[in-house]
Design a protein around this motif. Sequence first.
Motif, PDB file in Angstrom:
ATOM      1  N   ASP A  57      35.678  34.900  45.424  1.00  0.00           N
ATOM      2  CA  ASP A  57      36.783  35.625  44.772  1.00  0.00           C
ATOM      3  C   ASP A  57      36.273  36.619  43.717  1.00  0.00           C
ATOM      4  OD1 ASP A  57      36.357  34.293  42.358  1.00  0.00           O
ATOM      5  OD2 ASP A  57      37.764  32.690  42.848  1.00  0.00           O
ATOM      6  N   GLN A  58      37.227  37.313  43.068  1.00  0.00           N
ATOM      7  CA  GLN A  58      36.875  38.404  42.149  1.00  0.00           C
ATOM      8  C   GLN A  58      36.014  37.922  40.974  1.00  0.00           C
ATOM      9  OE1 GLN A  58      40.117  40.239  40.007  1.00  0.00           O
ATOM     10  NE2 GLN A  58      39.294  42.262  40.413  1.00  0.00           N
ATOM     11  N   THR A  59      36.411  36.780  40.405  1.00  0.00           N
ATOM     12  CA  THR A  59      35.642  36.261  39.266  1.00  0.00           C
ATOM     13  C   THR A  59      34.221  35.907  39.698  1.00  0.00           C
ATOM     14  OG1 THR A  59      37.703  35.282  38.509  1.00  0.00           O
ATOM     15  CG2 THR A  59      35.706  34.563  37.395  1.00  0.00           C
ATOM     16  N   GLU A  60      34.107  35.334  40.893  1.00  0.00           N
ATOM     17  CA  GLU A  60      32.779  34.974  41.394  1.00  0.00           C
ATOM     18  C   GLU A  60      31.930  36.225  41.649  1.00  0.00           C
ATOM     19  OE1 GLU A  60      34.029  30.757  43.539  1.00  0.00           O
ATOM     20  OE2 GLU A  60      34.345  32.631  44.618  1.00  0.00           O
ATOM     21  N   TRP A  61      32.560  37.298  42.164  1.00  0.00           N
ATOM     22  CA  TRP A  61      31.825  38.565  42.345  1.00  0.00           C
ATOM     23  C   TRP A  61      31.353  39.103  41.007  1.00  0.00           C
ATOM     24  CZ3 TRP A  61      29.330  39.881  46.318  1.00  0.00           C
ATOM     25  CH2 TRP A  61      29.818  39.720  47.617  1.00  0.00           C
ATOM     26  N   MET A  62      32.187  38.953  39.975  1.00  0.00           N
ATOM     27  CA  MET A  62      31.795  39.463  38.645  1.00  0.00           C
ATOM     28  C   MET A  62      30.551  38.720  38.151  1.00  0.00           C
ATOM     29  SD  MET A  62      35.251  40.420  36.577  1.00  0.00           S
ATOM     30  CE  MET A  62      36.133  38.903  36.689  1.00  0.00           C
ATOM     31  N   LEU A  63      30.563  37.390  38.350  1.00  0.00           N
ATOM     32  CA  LEU A  63      29.408  36.591  37.915  1.00  0.00           C
ATOM     33  C   LEU A  63      28.159  36.955  38.717  1.00  0.00           C
ATOM     34  CD1 LEU A  63      31.225  33.167  37.472  1.00  0.00           C
ATOM     35  CD2 LEU A  63      30.091  34.481  35.669  1.00  0.00           C
ATOM     36  N   ILE A 121      28.406  28.577  42.602  1.00  0.00           N
ATOM     37  CA  ILE A 121      29.405  29.299  43.403  1.00  0.00           C
ATOM     38  C   ILE A 121      29.295  28.907  44.889  1.00  0.00           C
ATOM     39  CG2 ILE A 121      30.048  31.602  44.299  1.00  0.00           C
ATOM     40  CD1 ILE A 121      29.432  32.718  41.510  1.00  0.00           C
TER      41      ILE A 121
END
Length: 131
Positions: A57-63, A121
Amino acid sequence: MSMDSRDKSSRSRAGLLQSFRCAFEGIAGSVRQERNMKIHLTMSVLVIILGLVLSIDQTEWMLIALAIGGVLSAELMNSAVEKAVDLYTRDFHPLAKMAKDMAAGAVLVISVAAMVIGLLIFIPKLFVLFS
Ligand SMILES: Nc1ncnc2c1ncn2[C@@H]1O[C@H](COP(=O)(O)OP(=O)(O)OP(=O)(O)O)[C@@H](O)[C@H]1O
């Protein structure tokens, strides 16, 4: 706009372009010359592919973006320290050793952090996929 300020703004635009060109040359030089940079880049591509396959998801992509950016930046700084030290001396010097070892330590620290992020993740998603 006066001739003077138009001149200044086109000069600063050329300066900005030159800065980007130099930054890209630095990145390309590191990729060409440093084996570790090639390894980090390959790992980054594999992680991005895994992220796409597992639809993170988006938060995981940010990390992941922060982790990859952090590792590649640290590797570039490490290469820069190595070059600066080699420019100063090729002879053995305890301070040269300390500078290079500390720069390598910085890469290790961010790489371990990136690995922890990746494992947190991906492991649960792979677990669900294969169970
Ligand atoms: N001038 C020097 N004086 C003392 N020790 C040095 C010197 N140059 C290198 N070293 C030691 O050798 C190690 C490897 O240095 P080198 O410049 O070969 O980097 P490298 O093999 O490209 O490292 P990395 O794998 O971090 O990219 C350094 O971490 C340091 O401990």
